[in-house]
Design a protein around this motif. Structure first.
Motif, PDB file in Angstrom:
ATOM      1  N   GLY A  21      28.989  30.096 -49.802  1.00  0.00           N
ATOM      2  CA  GLY A  21      30.445  30.206 -49.791  1.00  0.00           C
ATOM      3  C   GLY A  21      31.054  30.161 -48.403  1.00  0.00           C
ATOM      4  N   ARG A  22      30.314  29.618 -47.426  1.00  0.00           N
ATOM      5  CA  ARG A  22      30.781  29.577 -46.041  1.00  0.00           C
ATOM      6  C   ARG A  22      30.763  28.154 -45.509  1.00  0.00           C
ATOM      7  NH1 ARG A  22      26.937  34.525 -43.937  1.00  0.00           N
ATOM      8  NH2 ARG A  22      27.770  36.147 -45.333  1.00  0.00           N
ATOM      9  N   ALA A  23      31.519  27.937 -44.435  1.00  0.00           N
ATOM     10  CA  ALA A  23      31.626  26.581 -43.892  1.00  0.00           C
ATOM     11  C   ALA A  23      31.950  26.601 -42.402  1.00  0.00           C
ATOM     12  CB  ALA A  23      32.710  25.801 -44.628  1.00  0.00           C
ATOM     13  N   LEU A  24      31.430  25.580 -41.710  1.00  0.00           N
ATOM     14  CA  LEU A  24      31.875  25.257 -40.356  1.00  0.00           C
ATOM     15  C   LEU A  24      32.535  23.889 -40.433  1.00  0.00           C
ATOM     16  CD1 LEU A  24      32.138  25.483 -37.297  1.00  0.00           C
ATOM     17  CD2 LEU A  24      29.817  24.559 -37.098  1.00  0.00           C
ATOM     18  N   GLY A  59      25.252  18.715 -37.934  1.00  0.00           N
ATOM     19  CA  GLY A  59      25.200  19.390 -39.225  1.00  0.00           C
ATOM     20  C   GLY A  59      26.431  20.132 -39.668  1.00  0.00           C
ATOM     21  N   VAL A  60      27.621  19.808 -39.140  1.00  0.00           N
ATOM     22  CA  VAL A  60      28.831  20.495 -39.603  1.00  0.00           C
ATOM     23  C   VAL A  60      29.022  20.265 -41.097  1.00  0.00           C
ATOM     24  CG1 VAL A  60      29.996  20.396 -37.363  1.00  0.00           C
ATOM     25  CG2 VAL A  60      30.361  18.558 -39.041  1.00  0.00           C
ATOM     26  N   ASP A  61      29.727  21.191 -41.731  1.00  0.00           N
ATOM     27  CA  ASP A  61      29.948  21.101 -43.177  1.00  0.00           C
ATOM     28  C   ASP A  61      31.139  20.214 -43.524  1.00  0.00           C
ATOM     29  OD1 ASP A  61      27.872  23.053 -43.853  1.00  0.00           O
ATOM     30  OD2 ASP A  61      29.198  24.496 -42.876  1.00  0.00           O
ATOM     31  N   GLY A  62      32.086  20.102 -42.601  1.00  0.00           N
ATOM     32  CA  GLY A  62      33.272  19.299 -42.874  1.00  0.00           C
ATOM     33  C   GLY A  62      33.966  18.931 -41.585  1.00  0.00           C
ATOM     34  N   PRO A 254      27.741  18.997 -27.404  1.00  0.00           N
ATOM     35  CA  PRO A 254      28.211  20.027 -28.337  1.00  0.00           C
ATOM     36  C   PRO A 254      27.174  20.480 -29.361  1.00  0.00           C
ATOM     37  CG  PRO A 254      29.031  17.884 -29.018  1.00  0.00           C
ATOM     38  CD  PRO A 254      28.288  17.670 -27.728  1.00  0.00           C
ATOM     39  N   GLU A 255      26.067  19.747 -29.495  1.00  0.00           N
ATOM     40  CA  GLU A 255      25.131  20.044 -30.577  1.00  0.00           C
ATOM     41  C   GLU A 255      24.543  21.451 -30.523  1.00  0.00           C
ATOM     42  OE1 GLU A 255      22.433  16.980 -31.874  1.00  0.00           O
ATOM     43  OE2 GLU A 255      23.682  15.424 -30.953  1.00  0.00           O
ATOM     44  N   PRO A 256      24.108  21.949 -29.358  1.00  0.00           N
ATOM     45  CA  PRO A 256      23.582  23.313 -29.349  1.00  0.00           C
ATOM     46  C   PRO A 256      24.618  24.351 -29.795  1.00  0.00           C
ATOM     47  CG  PRO A 256      22.919  22.157 -27.362  1.00  0.00           C
ATOM     48  CD  PRO A 256      23.918  21.284 -28.046  1.00  0.00           C
ATOM     49  N   MET A 257      25.878  24.161 -29.397  1.00  0.00           N
ATOM     50  CA  MET A 257      26.923  25.098 -29.808  1.00  0.00           C
ATOM     51  C   MET A 257      27.141  25.030 -31.321  1.00  0.00           C
ATOM     52  SD  MET A 257      28.925  27.441 -28.709  1.00  0.00           S
ATOM     53  CE  MET A 257      30.496  28.266 -28.815  1.00  0.00           C
ATOM     54  N   ILE A 258      27.175  23.824 -31.858  1.00  0.00           N
ATOM     55  CA  ILE A 258      27.370  23.671 -33.301  1.00  0.00           C
ATOM     56  C   ILE A 258      26.228  24.338 -34.060  1.00  0.00           C
ATOM     57  CG2 ILE A 258      27.398  21.994 -35.194  1.00  0.00           C
ATOM     58  CD1 ILE A 258      28.782  20.044 -33.196  1.00  0.00           C
ATOM     59  N   LYS A 259      25.018  24.078 -33.628  1.00  0.00           N
ATOM     60  CA  LYS A 259      23.866  24.637 -34.331  1.00  0.00           C
ATOM     61  C   LYS A 259      23.822  26.154 -34.222  1.00  0.00           C
ATOM     62  CE  LYS A 259      21.046  20.457 -34.091  1.00  0.00           C
ATOM     63  NZ  LYS A 259      19.857  19.797 -33.523  1.00  0.00           N
ATOM     64  N   ALA A 260      24.269  26.687 -33.085  1.00  0.00           N
ATOM     65  CA  ALA A 260      24.329  28.145 -32.937  1.00  0.00           C
ATOM     66  C   ALA A 260      25.382  28.745 -33.870  1.00  0.00           C
ATOM     67  CB  ALA A 260      24.627  28.512 -31.484  1.00  0.00           C
ATOM     68  N   ILE A 261      26.545  28.092 -33.961  1.00  0.00           N
ATOM     69  CA  ILE A 261      27.585  28.577 -34.878  1.00  0.00           C
ATOM     70  C   ILE A 261      27.080  28.528 -36.316  1.00  0.00           C
ATOM     71  CG2 ILE A 261      29.921  28.202 -35.757  1.00  0.00           C
ATOM     72  CD1 ILE A 261      30.598  26.898 -33.036  1.00  0.00           C
ATOM     73  N   LEU A 262      26.388  27.451 -36.674  1.00  0.00           N
ATOM     74  CA  LEU A 262      25.834  27.334 -38.026  1.00  0.00           C
ATOM     75  C   LEU A 262      24.831  28.440 -38.315  1.00  0.00           C
ATOM     76  CD1 LEU A 262      25.362  23.460 -38.163  1.00  0.00           C
ATOM     77  CD2 LEU A 262      26.919  24.795 -39.595  1.00  0.00           C
ATOM     78  N   ARG A 263      24.036  28.810 -37.321  1.00  0.00           N
ATOM     79  CA  ARG A 263      23.085  29.911 -37.495  1.00  0.00           C
ATOM     80  C   ARG A 263      23.822  31.216 -37.811  1.00  0.00           C
ATOM     81  NH1 ARG A 263      17.777  29.713 -35.447  1.00  0.00           N
ATOM     82  NH2 ARG A 263      17.155  27.667 -34.700  1.00  0.00           N
ATOM     83  N   VAL A 264      24.909  31.460 -37.097  1.00  0.00           N
ATOM     84  CA  VAL A 264      25.676  32.686 -37.315  1.00  0.00           C
ATOM     85  C   VAL A 264      26.329  32.668 -38.696  1.00  0.00           C
ATOM     86  CG1 VAL A 264      27.676  34.009 -36.537  1.00  0.00           C
ATOM     87  CG2 VAL A 264      26.070  33.086 -34.854  1.00  0.00           C
ATOM     88  N   ALA A 275      22.262  32.100 -29.915  1.00  0.00           N
ATOM     89  CA  ALA A 275      22.462  31.450 -28.610  1.00  0.00           C
ATOM     90  C   ALA A 275      21.140  31.153 -27.937  1.00  0.00           C
ATOM     91  CB  ALA A 275      23.334  32.342 -27.734  1.00  0.00           C
ATOM     92  N   LYS A 276      20.209  32.083 -27.990  1.00  0.00           N
ATOM     93  CA  LYS A 276      18.885  31.862 -27.370  1.00  0.00           C
ATOM     94  C   LYS A 276      18.142  30.750 -28.094  1.00  0.00           C
ATOM     95  CE  LYS A 276      18.189  36.532 -25.535  1.00  0.00           C
ATOM     96  NZ  LYS A 276      17.438  37.815 -25.685  1.00  0.00           N
ATOM     97  N   ALA A 277      18.217  30.727 -29.405  1.00  0.00           N
ATOM     98  CA  ALA A 277      17.487  29.721 -30.189  1.00  0.00           C
ATOM     99  C   ALA A 277      17.942  28.308 -29.850  1.00  0.00           C
ATOM    100  CB  ALA A 277      17.673  29.994 -31.679  1.00  0.00           C
ATOM    101  N   GLU A 278      19.219  28.160 -29.463  1.00  0.00           N
ATOM    102  CA  GLU A 278      19.760  26.835 -29.156  1.00  0.00           C
ATOM    103  C   GLU A 278      19.917  26.579 -27.665  1.00  0.00           C
ATOM    104  OE1 GLU A 278      19.908  24.634 -31.371  1.00  0.00           O
ATOM    105  OE2 GLU A 278      19.576  25.947 -33.088  1.00  0.00           O
ATOM    106  N   GLY A 279      19.348  27.472 -26.846  1.00  0.00           N
ATOM    107  CA  GLY A 279      19.326  27.260 -25.403  1.00  0.00           C
ATOM    108  C   GLY A 279      20.665  27.445 -24.712  1.00  0.00           C
TER     109      GLY A 279
END
Length: 281
Positions: A21-24, A59-62, A254-264, A275-279
């Motif tokens: 039920g969540r989205a980036l 990998g953004v959702d929309g 922007p990819e590391p930031m996007i992937k970090a946001i998706l993790r959260v 943040a550590k996982a995506e450097g």
């Protein structure tokens, strides 16, 4: 039996929201609302095809676009990524006294032609032009719902009275009020301001009466970790995710930031861990 339109709305919402039920959602209306100078830090991203390829790969959702950019970039949009087309906007070239008004720049039928999965319109709650934007939103929602399209309200308390009474537009009481007003108008998603704490944002979520509330990403944070902490608190407060522009496209990679946001958002990871996982740190 349910009406056809209700089934269509639910199906299209699932193109943005995963099973949790969540989205980036990546936002790119800034070239119109703020001007091309928003791309100065990473000028190649002024080309929407360049940045859209990056965010889709990450990998953004929309994605949220205005009609013209959706048209010129349509062939790079992954069909598995939800497309939201925003139908109201304004430029910063307007006289200062008219900055509290958004105007139509497209129609629901245009969004349908573009293959949109949702449409969006802004209401500046508390603006001297509030009634005009309410009417615009009501018209968009009525037509879109007839065609089975979800409608997103960008619910922004903004106007001279807001500043006079509450001190700042992000005061949780007016953000909460705006979220409730959006829900009362029939919004299927609500995008709004961060209120400064998990506790106050939870009240915004409560006021929305079950309509998903997404964070408006705002200006680029100097420290990526600080932005991830805000997203984490939004999720902890019951928010449904975030709509993010400058915190993505103003970064060269922007990819590391996007992937970090998706993790959260989707894994409930702590900001430091993501943040550590995506450097990023």
């Amino acid at each position: 039996m349910e009406a056809f339109q209700n089934i269509g709305i639910r199906r299209r919402l699932r193109r943005f929201f995963r099973r949790d039920g969540r989205a980036l959602i990546f936002a790119m209306d800034h070239g119109f609302e703020h001007g091309p100078e928003d791309f100065t830090e990473v000028w190649e991203h002024v080309n929407p095809r360049v940045i859209l390829k990056k965010v889709i790969r990450a990998g953004v959702d929309g994605v949220m676009l205005l009609p013209g950019i959706a048209r010129v970039s349509g062939d790079v949009l992954n069909p598995n990524v939800g497309l939201m087309v925003k139908l109201t906007s304004k430029t910063n070239l307007r006289p200062k006294e008219d900055q509290f008004l958004q105007s139509p720049l497209g129609f629901v039928e245009d969004a349908i032609k573009l293959g949109a999965d949702a449409v969006a319109a802004t209401v500046y709650w508390g603006s001297p032009y509030e009634d005009i934007m309410m009417k615009q939103f009501a018209e968009v929602a009525s037509i879109a719902h007839d065609f089975g399209l979800p409608v997103v309200q960008f619910s922004y308390p903004r106007g001279p009275y807001i500043n006079e009474k509450y001190g700042k537009k992000e005061d949780y009481r007016v953000v909460m009020y705006g979220a409730r007003a959006a829900a009362e108008m029939g919004a299927d998603m609500i995008k709004t301001y961060w209120t400064g704490s998990k506790e106050t944002f939870a009240k915004v979520v409560d006021a929305a009466a079950g309509v998903p509330v997404l964070l408006s990403g705002g200006a680029k944070a100097k420290n990526p970790l600080e932005f991830l902490k805000v997203v984490y608190e939004v999720i902890e407060a019951g928010g449904a995710g975030a709509v993010v522009g400058r915190n993505i496209f103003q970064r060269e990679n922007p990819e590391p930031m996007i992937k970090a946001i998706l993790r959260v958002i989707h894994r409930n990871e702590e900001p430091e861990e993501a943040a550590k996982a995506e450097g990023l740190i």
